[in-house]
Design an enzyme around this catalytic site. Structure first.
Site, PDB file in Angstrom:
ATOM      1  CD  GLU A 152      -2.904   1.190   0.234  1.00  0.00           C
ATOM      2  OE1 GLU A 152      -3.711   0.255   0.198  1.00  0.00           O
ATOM      3  OE2 GLU A 152      -2.935   2.117  -0.592  1.00  0.00           O
TER       4      GLU A 152
ATOM      5  CG  ASP B  66      -1.142   4.644  -0.978  1.00  0.00           C
ATOM      6  OD1 ASP B  66      -1.714   4.062  -1.927  1.00  0.00           O
ATOM      7  OD2 ASP B  66      -1.465   4.475   0.213  1.00  0.00           O
TER       8      ASP B  66
ATOM      9  CB  SER C  31      -5.370   1.337  -2.518  1.00  0.00           C
ATOM     10  OG  SER C  31      -5.821   1.061  -1.227  1.00  0.00           O
TER      11      SER C  31
END
Ligand SMILES: *[C@@H]1O[C@H](CO)[C@@H](O)[C@H](O)[C@H]1NC(C)=O
Ligand SMILES: *[C@@H]1O[C@H](CO)[C@@H](O)[C@H](O)[C@H]1NC(C)=O
Ligand SMILES: *[C@@H]1O[C@H](CO)[C@@H](O)[C@H](O)[C@H]1NC(C)=O
Ligand SMILES: *[C@@H]1O[C@H](CO)[C@@H](O)[C@H](O)[C@H]1NC(C)=O
Ligand SMILES: *[C@@H]1O[C@H](CO)[C@@H](O)[C@H](O)[C@H]1NC(C)=O
Ligand SMILES: *[C@@H]1O[C@H](CO)[C@@H](O)[C@H](O)[C@H]1NC(C)=O
Ligand SMILES: *[C@@H]1O[C@H](CO)[C@@H](O)[C@H](O)[C@H]1NC(C)=O
Ligand SMILES: *[C@@H]1O[C@H](CO)[C@@H](O)[C@H](O)[C@H]1NC(C)=O
Length: 602
Positions: A298, A302, A519
């Site tokens: 993640e 990001d 995400s």
């Protein structure tokens, strides 16, 4: 956070404080049962340390909210006149009498001012106490609860009480009844579902993108920084490194962003950024462990896309700790709260904050007590008032748990947790907060809704007026009677916008790794917001701040409307994407040049 100084007259008042013991205790909050998946395991060890956060009422929040609406509405004379840290804190501060009464109560349990940590606005009090003392203070019994599927353990209770005279001076105390776990919304399950054989798009061939321009045909297979810039019409836009604009990416749950991976990503997808660094801010035990094994999918996703799209805009990665797990063998291991309050306390205490911030974490709204969700949501409003655009991904379960059709053997898990166990869609928080911009997902070119795109209606927050027309118009398109009782038609509806959300080519532990999930969408959308802020700051204009009043009044005209696809879940087909706003893709995906024309005219 700072430690408040104890003034002398105040100390004298404490010494003569009437103990609260023996006062009439009244239940402050209770839940019917632990959320689905959790079961009671054993009484909590008395010496286990709890970090309790006590929220004191923000007396002037309605005034703060009024400022937010005015400074975020492009048609208001005060548009862009954002509040300073001091002005915002004055509107979040509790009444002085509340501070006294709560301090007296803490003193009656042996807690002195030096045992207390206060937030910069004094609206949160944090104390570390053993379970035994917390049980005495809150007239409750803590237990260890275990999660059947994951084996996680947490120390929680079903209910807590406070002296009646304290009820108006305390909004909430946690961790008590909160079971939220704050998942990342990237999906490793369908990690490469959308990756088609590269042969399907001969190199050099192009297809028509949403803005009407020609884009590399490979973008229909794999999403890169270049693809997003092409699709969303920002190929030629260069950002400034020095105009004061910055981008923030938040990380939780020990997710580290690996710098070696980041550099490899830059080399592949934005060579001009190669060798550049970013600022790391570690909050409440957060880490950014650079060992390859510690790299987080993640956090890598990001930061790589957020930073890669906006370079050379200065960039910050926040890593906030707040370990939800509890090891019953380690009696004194901290079992802390959900992490947003720590992150908010930190950023709101800063004089300057990145103007655009992306977060790709969340959980089912009903696992967050309403009182807590409200306080976190108010914190987002405070960020908006200060001129910060706050984006959250809308979740990966469609209208609930992502369980699609009635013929699937898998049973859905969409039930209320209020003791009635009624079937309902599961809205996701913080996307359901009316003061954030929630980002849903699309796939393919031409773009259609991603089936996992989280969307729906809050059960906690009413529909804000900025989306009244959009949501009413959508509700009128529903086949009459659809999903009656499963969703709250008067609740805040989300997402607000969307972005591509599948086959993002991330570098993870040295390997190009395609990822799916909203995400992907949140940092991508945020990057274009950051570019808009870049344009405005370079022209001497204020940052955009809270986006939704702009998006729903005029900004939607510069978004690509997504009209196909749906977001199944809870053994239903979910909602349909339609012309105009819908609870699958919001108003759609960005057209940067068009958005820039709009925001530069404001
Ligand atoms: C952006 O930067 C590139 C590389 O320096 C340059 O070729 C291009 O002309 C710039 N674009 C604009 C719009 O200034
Ligand atoms: C997070 O990191 C801390 C410190 O390294 C460790 O004790 C904890 O187990 C980690 N938690 C998770 C969920 O990986
Ligand atoms: C990048 O920044 C981090 C802190 O944000 C620092 O620890 C690290 O040494 C820097 N790396 C380089 C190559 O400058
Ligand atoms: C960093 O991660 C590695 C691998 O997971 C672990 O062995 C190491 O203890 C971690 N370091 C810290 C400071 O947590
Ligand atoms: C709620 O109802 C469903 C379906 O009847 C059942 O499978 C589930 O176990 C129930 N949950 C609780 C907590 O009672
Ligand atoms: C993109 O891929 C989707 C799914 O395979 C396909 O339906 C669509 O026709 C492709 N788009 C173009 C322009 O080829
Ligand atoms: C529906 O939303 C409203 C806020 O608009 C809330 O007050 C109400 O409790 C919600 N109803 C349910 C059943 O959650
Ligand atoms: C979605 O559209 C289909 C037809 O395309 C329709 O049958 C269905 O009822 C729609 N769903 C809702 C919730 O309106």
């Amino acid at each position: 956070m700072r430690l408040a100084l104890l003034s002398l007259p105040f100390a004298a008042a404490l010494a003569s404080a009437v103990p609260f013991k023996g006062y009439q205790q009244k239940v402050k909050e209770s839940i019917y049962s632990p959320p689905s998946g959790w079961y009671k395991h054993a009484p909590a060890p008395k010496h286990h340390l709890l970090e309790l956060k006590i929220a004191l009422p923000q007396l002037k929040f309605p005034e703060l909210e009024q400022h937010l609406w005015e400074v975020s509405d492009p048609s208001h004379p005060r548009y862009g006149a954002h509040l300073s840290k001091q002005e915002t804190e004055a509107l979040m501060a509790p009444h002085p009498e509340t501070l006294d009464i709560v301090s007296n109560w803490l003193a009656s349990h042996g807690l002195a001012e030096e045992d207390i940590i206060r937030s910069s606005a004094n609206d949160w009090v944090t104390i570390r106490v053993p379970v035994g003392l917390a049980e005495e203070m809150l007239t409750t019994d803590y237990h260890v609860y275990k999660h059947a599927q994951t084996g996680e353990s947490i120390v929680r209770t079903m209910s807590y009480s406070l002296p009646e005279s304290l009820h108006d001076h305390v909004d909430l105390i946690q961790p008590t009844t909160m079971f939220a776990r704050f998942k990342a919304f990237k999906s490793t399950l369908h990690q490469s579902n959308h990756v088609r054989p590269a042969a399907s798009s001969p190199s050099g061939s192009t297809i028509t993108g949403p803005a009407g321009n020609q884009v590399d045909a490979s973008c229909n297979d794999t999403i890169t920084v270049s693809c997003l810039r092409q699709l969303y019409n920002a190929v030629d836009y260069n950002t400034s490194a020095t105009n004061g604009n910055t981008l923030g990416i938040t990380g939780y749950l020990n997710e580290s962003t690996n710098n070696k991976d980041l550099q490899q990503f830059y080399k592949l997808q934005n060579p001009s950024a190669y060798g550049s660094n970013y600022t790391t801010v570690l909050i409440h035990g957060g880490q950014n462990n650079q060992s390859y094994e510690a790299a987080g999918l993640e956090a890598n996703l990001d930061t790589q896309f957020g930073f890669g799209l906006t370079w050379p805009t200065p960039r910050t990665f926040y890593s906030t700790g707040g370990e939800p797990e509890f090891d019953s063998d380690l009696l004194t291991e901290g079992d802390t709260n959900e992490p947003y309050s720590y992150w908010l306390e930190h950023v709101l205490s800063q004089d300057t904050i990145p103007q655009s911030i992306s977060t790709s974490y969340g959980d089912d709204e009903q696992t967050v007590p309403r009182s807590y969700a409200t306080r976190i949501c108010n914190g987002m409003a405070a960020l908006g008032a200060r001129g910060i655009s706050v984006m959250f991904s809308s979740g990966d379960g469609g209208v609930g748990d992502g369980v699609a059709y009635p013929d699937k053997p898998l049973k859905h898990q969409c039930y209320s947790n209020d003791g009635h166990n009624t079937s309902m869609f599961l809205p996701v928080f913080p996307a359901s907060c009316p003061f954030v911009t929630a980002v849903g997902g699309t796939v393919n070119i031409p773009e259609i809704a991603a089936s996992f795109s989280g969307g729906g209606f809050s059960n906690y927050f009413g529909r804000p007026s900025y989306q009244d027309d959009a949501v009413s118009a959508y509700l009128a398109t529903l086949t009459p009677g659809s999903y009656k009782g499963l969703y709250n038609s008067t609740g805040r509806a989300y997402p607000d916008v969307s972005s591509q959300a599948a086959s993002f080519l991330v570098v993870y532990q040295g390997q190009p790794t395609p990822l799916d999930g909203t995400s992907c969408a949140a940092p991508a959308f945020t990057a274009f917001v950051s570019m808009l802020n870049d344009a405005r700051l370079s022209a001497g204009k204020a940052a955009l701040g809270f986006l939704n009043p702009f998006l729903y009044s005029t900004g939607y005209k510069a978004l690509n409307d997504i009209t196909e696809g749906r977001n199944p879940g809870c053994q239903t087909e979910g909602f349909n994407a339609t012309v105009g706003w819908d609870p699958v893709t919001g108003y759609g995906t960005p057209n940067f040049e068009k958005l820039k024309d709009l925001v530069m005219a404001m």
